[in-house]
Design a protein around this motif. Structure first.
Motif, PDB file in Angstrom:
ATOM      1  N   LYS A   1      38.763  47.113  31.967  1.00 42.43           N
ATOM      2  CA  LYS A   1      38.618  47.937  33.174  1.00 42.43           C
ATOM      3  C   LYS A   1      38.947  47.125  34.434  1.00 42.43           C
ATOM      4  N   LEU A   2      38.463  45.872  34.464  1.00 46.72           N
ATOM      5  CA  LEU A   2      38.727  45.020  35.623  1.00 46.72           C
ATOM      6  C   LEU A   2      40.225  44.731  35.760  1.00 46.72           C
ATOM      7  N   ASP A   3      40.871  44.461  34.638  1.00 51.33           N
ATOM      8  CA  ASP A   3      42.318  44.209  34.670  1.00 51.33           C
ATOM      9  C   ASP A   3      43.071  45.416  35.246  1.00 51.33           C
ATOM     10  N   ILE A   4      42.659  46.601  34.844  1.00 56.70           N
ATOM     11  CA  ILE A   4      43.313  47.825  35.327  1.00 56.70           C
ATOM     12  C   ILE A   4      43.074  48.006  36.818  1.00 56.70           C
ATOM     13  N   LEU A   5      41.813  47.883  37.233  1.00 62.79           N
ATOM     14  CA  LEU A   5      41.471  48.122  38.636  1.00 62.79           C
ATOM     15  C   LEU A   5      42.193  47.147  39.565  1.00 62.79           C
ATOM     16  N   LEU A   6      42.249  45.872  39.174  1.00 61.65           N
ATOM     17  CA  LEU A   6      42.906  44.881  40.025  1.00 61.65           C
ATOM     18  C   LEU A   6      44.378  45.207  40.240  1.00 61.65           C
ATOM     19  N   ARG A   7      45.005  45.812  39.248  1.00 60.01           N
ATOM     20  CA  ARG A   7      46.426  46.142  39.370  1.00 60.01           C
ATOM     21  C   ARG A   7      46.654  47.490  40.045  1.00 60.01           C
ATOM     22  N   ILE A   8      45.634  48.336  40.061  1.00 61.00           N
ATOM     23  CA  ILE A   8      45.737  49.597  40.810  1.00 61.00           C
ATOM     24  C   ILE A   8      45.638  49.320  42.309  1.00 61.00           C
ATOM     25  N   VAL A   9      44.670  48.497  42.700  1.00 57.39           N
ATOM     26  CA  VAL A   9      44.443  48.251  44.128  1.00 57.39           C
ATOM     27  C   VAL A   9      45.438  47.242  44.702  1.00 57.39           C
ATOM     28  N   LYS A  10      45.968  46.370  43.850  1.00 60.46           N
ATOM     29  CA  LYS A  10      46.927  45.379  44.324  1.00 60.46           C
ATOM     30  C   LYS A  10      47.961  45.140  43.234  1.00 60.46           C
ATOM     31  N   VAL A  11      49.197  45.452  43.555  1.00 61.34           N
ATOM     32  CA  VAL A  11      50.262  45.313  42.566  1.00 61.34           C
ATOM     33  C   VAL A  11      50.404  43.848  42.152  1.00 61.34           C
ATOM     34  N   SER A  12      50.361  43.637  40.854  1.00 59.15           N
ATOM     35  CA  SER A  12      50.523  42.287  40.313  1.00 59.15           C
ATOM     36  C   SER A  12      51.582  42.308  39.232  1.00 59.15           C
ATOM     37  N   GLU A  13      52.465  41.319  39.252  1.00 58.81           N
ATOM     38  CA  GLU A  13      53.514  41.237  38.245  1.00 58.81           C
ATOM     39  C   GLU A  13      53.012  40.576  36.965  1.00 58.81           C
ATOM     40  N   THR A  14      51.808  40.023  37.014  1.00 54.91           N
ATOM     41  CA  THR A  14      51.263  39.346  35.843  1.00 54.91           C
ATOM     42  C   THR A  14      50.825  40.373  34.800  1.00 54.91           C
ATOM     43  N   PRO A  15      51.327  40.319  33.569  1.00 55.78           N
ATOM     44  CA  PRO A  15      50.900  41.263  32.524  1.00 55.78           C
ATOM     45  C   PRO A  15      49.405  41.169  32.278  1.00 55.78           C
ATOM     46  N   MET A  16      48.814  42.279  31.910  1.00 58.74           N
ATOM     47  CA  MET A  16      47.369  42.300  31.679  1.00 58.74           C
ATOM     48  C   MET A  16      46.991  41.475  30.461  1.00 58.74           C
ATOM     49  N   GLY A  17      47.882  41.401  29.491  1.00 63.07           N
ATOM     50  CA  GLY A  17      47.612  40.557  28.331  1.00 63.07           C
ATOM     51  C   GLY A  17      46.730  41.205  27.284  1.00 63.07           C
ATOM     52  N   ASN A  18      46.370  42.469  27.485  1.00 63.69           N
ATOM     53  CA  ASN A  18      45.505  43.153  26.512  1.00 63.69           C
ATOM     54  C   ASN A  18      46.260  44.233  25.741  1.00 63.69           C
ATOM     55  N   GLY A  19      47.550  44.340  25.951  1.00 64.58           N
ATOM     56  CA  GLY A  19      48.346  45.324  25.227  1.00 64.58           C
ATOM     57  C   GLY A  19      48.380  46.700  25.861  1.00 64.58           C
ATOM     58  N   LEU A  20      47.610  46.932  26.933  1.00 69.56           N
ATOM     59  CA  LEU A  20      47.602  48.241  27.587  1.00 69.56           C
ATOM     60  C   LEU A  20      48.910  48.463  28.340  1.00 69.56           C
ATOM     61  N   CYS A  21      49.225  49.742  28.564  1.00 71.49           N
ATOM     62  CA  CYS A  21      50.500  50.121  29.180  1.00 71.49           C
ATOM     63  C   CYS A  21      50.620  49.557  30.599  1.00 71.49           C
ATOM     64  N   GLU A  22      51.786  48.993  30.914  1.00 70.92           N
ATOM     65  CA  GLU A  22      52.018  48.398  32.225  1.00 70.92           C
ATOM     66  C   GLU A  22      52.784  49.333  33.170  1.00 70.92           C
ATOM     67  N   LEU A  23      53.171  50.527  32.692  1.00 73.78           N
ATOM     68  CA  LEU A  23      53.951  51.443  33.520  1.00 73.78           C
ATOM     69  C   LEU A  23      53.119  52.029  34.649  1.00 73.78           C
ATOM     70  N   ARG A  24      53.710  52.082  35.842  1.00 78.43           N
ATOM     71  CA  ARG A  24      53.022  52.646  37.006  1.00 78.43           C
ATOM     72  C   ARG A  24      53.555  54.048  37.353  1.00 78.43           C
ATOM     73  N   GLN A  25      54.708  54.411  36.790  1.00 77.63           N
ATOM     74  CA  GLN A  25      55.302  55.700  37.117  1.00 77.63           C
ATOM     75  C   GLN A  25      54.484  56.845  36.521  1.00 77.63           C
ATOM     76  N   LYS A  26      54.355  57.902  37.288  1.00 78.45           N
ATOM     77  CA  LYS A  26      53.712  59.104  36.780  1.00 78.45           C
ATOM     78  C   LYS A  26      54.647  59.811  35.806  1.00 78.45           C
ATOM     79  N   ARG A  27      54.085  60.640  34.959  1.00 78.17           N
ATOM     80  CA  ARG A  27      54.915  61.452  34.081  1.00 78.17           C
ATOM     81  C   ARG A  27      55.762  62.399  34.929  1.00 78.17           C
TER      82      ARG A  27
END
Length: 448
Positions: free
Chosen positions: A250-276
């Motif tokens: 959850k923390l990994d997701i929130l940090l990338r929502i509030v501040k764009v980071s190019e660093t992969p989360m490293g947990n296998g979760l989707c890195e796409l920011r585009q909406k469907r």
């Protein structure tokens, strides 16, 4: 010589009428089926003329001469419908479940024409309430056309589809296939997450899985959710309280929502920011009552103001006051305006209803770009009367900038008034930045 008292042969004009009489009166029957609590008497020769399976059963030594044939995998009413079809008696399909059950019986006994009738019924009655059920049905039986239409229905009415009674019974593979689609009409990724969360939690309860077990089994589905496309409010509302993610995730997701980071989360979760991306059906016609005879070739020239993925078109079928069905045959091709070579095509061939509309999906997505003129050719191969009309000059997205600008509409040898066309609607979506060359035909993915 005196006539027989019940001279049924002379009172029936056709062979089909005679066969129906034999079946209804149980005359001269030489085989009997036991289906549930029903005993159905038939005629080996008539069944054999319709099905190679019955031929093998009766004449290749696969059944005893006089023993009743026990049917355990088909309901009695479905089996009787199938027998009525063989005897050319009227059959009435009453629901999509009925059509699916009858299709199974037809496929078992290799009654290909009955199979087609069932598929055509399902295509006519496909909607958001049964799209998931029919998607899994079509995938299991490898019915490509039905599967494509189910995918389009899911994409067009995603929210309603996920609220249907069949959503809770989806297979894991179906959920995964939906999440693989780049184009879905959902207000937010949250709609998809809530669907996945509800499905996983109900499956965990049903199978009594531990947290370790479900994580290993269903994490692949969770990895397809585009968490980074959510807003902070959506995150706080539904992601923060969920039990499906760890605090670290959850923390990994929130940090990338509030501040764009190019660093992969490293947990296998989707890195796409585009909406469907949404799939749209836009009406192209300012209807006027002009009619044309069939066996015609109509061409529409147009260009686009921004990149677009053209998925298919919608066309109104032939007009007939008394209604009914007929066999339609329409081909559609997309090409650059001055080119003889097309790069996308589609067709409809089979039974349709008069006074209805049909969607024709292309075999591949037509990637359109600004600065080029395109031609959309419609070939009407079935003589009859079609409603045609004059188009609005352009189609706009949300009443804003022009999306499509029609240059002209014409018919072969000028048989119809200039700038009249049979097109009713276009089906398109915006091209996604995240798609590569292998995913350009996303609408049709997993359909071939």
């Amino acid at each position: 010589m005196a006539l027989l008292i019940n001279d049924w042969q002379t009172r029936s004009q056709t062979l089909a009428q005679k066969c129906c009489y034999l079946f209804e009166k149980k005359l001269l029957s030489d085989c009997e089926f036991h289906v549930e609590n029903e005993k159905i008497q038939c005629h080996k020769l008539i069944l054999t003329m319709s099905s190679p399976v019955f031929q093998a059963m009766f004449f290749n030594g696969y059944s005893e001469e006089s023993a009743p044939i026990i049917i355990t995998d088909i309901k009695s009413d479905i089996f009787l419908q199938m027998i009525h079809f063989i005897y050319e008696m009227p059959i009435y399909i009453q629901s999509y479940i009925n059509a699916c059950d009858l299709y199974y019986a037809a496929k078992k006994y290799l009654l290909t024409f009955l199979e087609k009738d069932c598929i055509n019924y399902l295509l006519d009655h496909l909607n958001h309430s049964n799209a998931l059920y029919l998607y899994e049905f079509s995938k299991f039986h490898d019915e490509i056309k039905l599967r494509k239409q189910c995918i389009l229905e899911i994409q067009l009415h995603t929210t309603e589809v996920l609220r249907s009674v069949h959503a809770s019974n989806m297979s894991e593979d179906t959920i995964s296939s939906i999440l693989d689609l780049h184009t879905l009409n959902v207000p937010s990724e949250l709609t998809l997450f809530k669907m996945v969360e509800e499905w996983i939690l109900s499956t965990i309860d049903m199978k009594d899985l531990s947290s370790t077990q479900w994580k290993g089994k269903f994490y692949g589905i969770l990895k397809k959710i585009r968490f980074l496309s959510l807003t902070t409010n959506e995150f706080a509302e539904s992601i923060l309280p969920t039990k499906l993610l760890t605090d670290k995730e959850k923390l990994d997701i929130l940090l990338r929502i509030v501040k764009v980071s190019e660093t992969p989360m490293g947990n296998g979760l989707c890195e796409l920011r585009q909406k469907r991306r949404p799939v749209n059906i836009k009406s192209t016609k300012d209807v006027s009552e002009v009619r044309c005879d069939g066996s015609e070739w109509l061409t529409s020239l147009f260009n686009v103001s921004s990149p677009m993925d053209l998925i298919g078109i919608e066309i109104k079928m032939q007009i007939r006051e008394e209604g009914g069905q007929y066999v339609e045959n329409i081909m559609v091709k997309v090409a650059e305006a001055q080119s003889k070579f097309h790069f996308a095509e589609g067709n409809i061939y089979g039974p349709v209803h008069y006074n209805s509309k049909a969607q024709i999906l292309f075999n591949t997505v037509a990637k359109l770009k600004p600065g080029k003129d395109y031609a959309l050719h419609v070939f009407l191969c079935k003589p009859g009367m079609y409603p045609i009309g004059r188009h609005n000059k352009s189609i706009s997205e949300n009443n804003d900038s022009e999306l499509i600008d029609f240059i002209s509409h014409s018919s072969w040898q000028g048989a119809h008034p200039f700038n009249t066309t049979i097109l009713s609607s276009i089906i398109y979506t915006d091209p996604g930045e995240e798609e590569d060359e292998d995913s350009k035909s996303q609408l049709l993915m997993k359909s071939n």
